[in-house]
Design a protein around this motif. Structure first.
Motif, PDB file in Angstrom:
ATOM      1  N   TRP A  67      25.067 -24.959  28.207  1.00 24.31           N
ATOM      2  CA  TRP A  67      25.151 -26.405  28.043  1.00 24.31           C
ATOM      3  C   TRP A  67      25.745 -26.996  29.316  1.00 24.31           C
ATOM      4  CZ3 TRP A  67      28.903 -29.474  24.420  1.00 24.31           C
ATOM      5  CH2 TRP A  67      28.375 -30.746  24.212  1.00 24.31           C
ATOM      6  N   ASP A  70      25.247 -33.158  29.536  1.00 24.40           N
ATOM      7  CA  ASP A  70      25.231 -33.857  28.256  1.00 24.40           C
ATOM      8  C   ASP A  70      23.885 -34.561  28.122  1.00 24.40           C
ATOM      9  OD1 ASP A  70      25.701 -35.141  25.916  1.00 24.40           O
ATOM     10  OD2 ASP A  70      27.164 -36.568  26.723  1.00 24.40           O
ATOM     11  N   ASP A  71      22.982 -33.981  27.351  1.00 24.98           N
ATOM     12  CA  ASP A  71      21.630 -34.528  27.202  1.00 24.98           C
ATOM     13  C   ASP A  71      21.415 -35.120  25.810  1.00 24.98           C
ATOM     14  OD1 ASP A  71      21.692 -32.205  25.788  1.00 24.98           O
ATOM     15  OD2 ASP A  71      19.751 -31.462  26.460  1.00 24.98           O
ATOM     16  N   THR A  75      19.982 -29.507  23.506  1.00 26.49           N
ATOM     17  CA  THR A  75      20.127 -28.111  23.929  1.00 26.49           C
ATOM     18  C   THR A  75      20.936 -27.309  22.917  1.00 26.49           C
ATOM     19  OG1 THR A  75      20.070 -28.868  26.235  1.00 26.49           O
ATOM     20  CG2 THR A  75      20.827 -26.625  25.844  1.00 26.49           C
ATOM     21  N   THR A 208      19.761 -25.945  30.018  1.00 29.65           N
ATOM     22  CA  THR A 208      19.330 -27.268  30.444  1.00 29.65           C
ATOM     23  C   THR A 208      18.663 -27.158  31.813  1.00 29.65           C
ATOM     24  OG1 THR A 208      21.342 -28.083  29.384  1.00 29.65           O
ATOM     25  CG2 THR A 208      20.070 -29.652  30.668  1.00 29.65           C
ATOM     26  N   THR A 240      15.393 -26.812  27.863  1.00 31.97           N
ATOM     27  CA  THR A 240      15.473 -28.002  27.022  1.00 31.97           C
ATOM     28  C   THR A 240      16.331 -29.071  27.685  1.00 31.97           C
ATOM     29  OG1 THR A 240      15.390 -26.563  25.075  1.00 31.97           O
ATOM     30  CG2 THR A 240      15.974 -28.861  24.713  1.00 31.97           C
ATOM     31  N   ARG A 241      15.777 -30.258  27.784  1.00 36.64           N
ATOM     32  CA  ARG A 241      16.562 -31.396  28.278  1.00 36.64           C
ATOM     33  C   ARG A 241      16.264 -32.612  27.424  1.00 36.64           C
ATOM     34  NH1 ARG A 241      19.380 -33.586  32.414  1.00 36.64           N
ATOM     35  NH2 ARG A 241      19.373 -31.673  33.642  1.00 36.64           N
ATOM     36  N   GLN A 244      19.177 -38.205  26.654  1.00 40.04           N
ATOM     37  CA  GLN A 244      20.451 -38.887  26.429  1.00 40.04           C
ATOM     38  C   GLN A 244      20.524 -39.633  25.091  1.00 40.04           C
ATOM     39  OE1 GLN A 244      19.535 -38.440  29.844  1.00 40.04           O
ATOM     40  NE2 GLN A 244      21.244 -37.011  29.726  1.00 40.04           N
TER      41      GLN A 244
END
Length: 253
Positions: A67, A70-71, A75, A208, A240-241, A244
């Motif tokens: 991780w 911060d998406d 994730t 990420t 994985t992204r 936000q």
């Protein structure tokens, strides 16, 4: 059906005795296939699907989540949902985050507290204080050799000249783009070293991926980042992204 349809096994085709047996397509002799006999598996090779890691029991392995940004929590969410499946239920989930060597305990406690509020049940957190170290020279050279066929080698010419050289091959990487993205390139090389150190024997890795900004990062350079990130790793990697947008609910008492 909840666990997914497993089609990795060889399918057996039988002739309906009600109808006349058809000629065997592979024997070339014109002989008829006997009713109730199985077709040679080699004749069904094109219809077989290779068994993958997602179709077998994983046992007591680990699912490692890196991780790094911060998406919105995507994730974290996907491995959590995967771990609820029977085939992955025995796997232990580990979360890796970047940090500072002189604040490892404080940062680990802060991440554990945050994860508990997300109610994901992740308790094993590892801080990576060496994530920003420079990668080994041989691995840097390997990355440079990887992108060498896709470079323009324009010698930092002006933009108009570079665009002219790119006619017919817009994916080529200019020397200026290599220089501007050098820090990101070295970060992917370093992350690959970390994945090999910590997650070589994991059942699955979720990480990420880097951001490739349009107009600043050619497609060939971005694909080289992804290739470098996953190089020499046995377990599959989920890149994985999120965008936000929060996908996890925050629990407050």
């Amino acid at each position: 059906m909840k666990e997914g349809l497993n089609v990795s096994q060889v399918l057996q085709a039988h002739v309906n005795p009600t109808f006349e047996a058809a000629e065997h397509p592979k024997n070339g002799t014109g002989s008829k296939a006997a009713p109730g006999t199985a077709v040679d598996p080699t004749t069904l090779a094109s219809e077989q699907q290779a068994s993958t890691i997602f179709q077998s029991e994983q046992g007591k392995k680990t699912i490692d989540i890196y991780w790094l940004f911060d998406d919105g929590g995507l994730t974290l969410l996907i491995p959590y949902l995967l771990g609820r499946k029977k085939r992955w239920g025995k796997c232990k989930i580990r979360v890796f985050v970047g940090g500072q060597i002189n604040r490892m305990d404080e940062e680990r406690k802060a991440i554990v507290s945050l994860l508990s509020k997300f109610r994901l049940g992740f308790h094993e957190v590892h801080i990576l204080p060496d994530i920003n170290q420079k990668p080994r020279p041989e691995h840097i050279k390997r990355f440079d050799d990887l992108i060498a066929p896709f470079r323009l080698n324009d010698g930092f010419k002006d933009e108009a000249t570079v665009n002219e050289m790119r006619q017919g091959c817009p994916w080529k990487i200019s020397d200026e783009e290599v220089d501007k993205n050098r820090a990101k390139s070295l970060r992917q090389v370093r992350l690959n070293e970390i994945l090999l150190d910590y997650s070589r024997d994991a059942a699955l890795i979720a990480i990420t991926p880097p951001i490739g900004r349009k107009g600043r990062c050619p497609s060939s350079l971005y694909m080289a980042w992804l290739e470098t990130l996953s190089q020499d790793l046995r377990p599959p990697i989920i890149l994985t992204r999120g965008n936000q947008e929060n996908v996890l609910t925050f629990y407050c008492q």
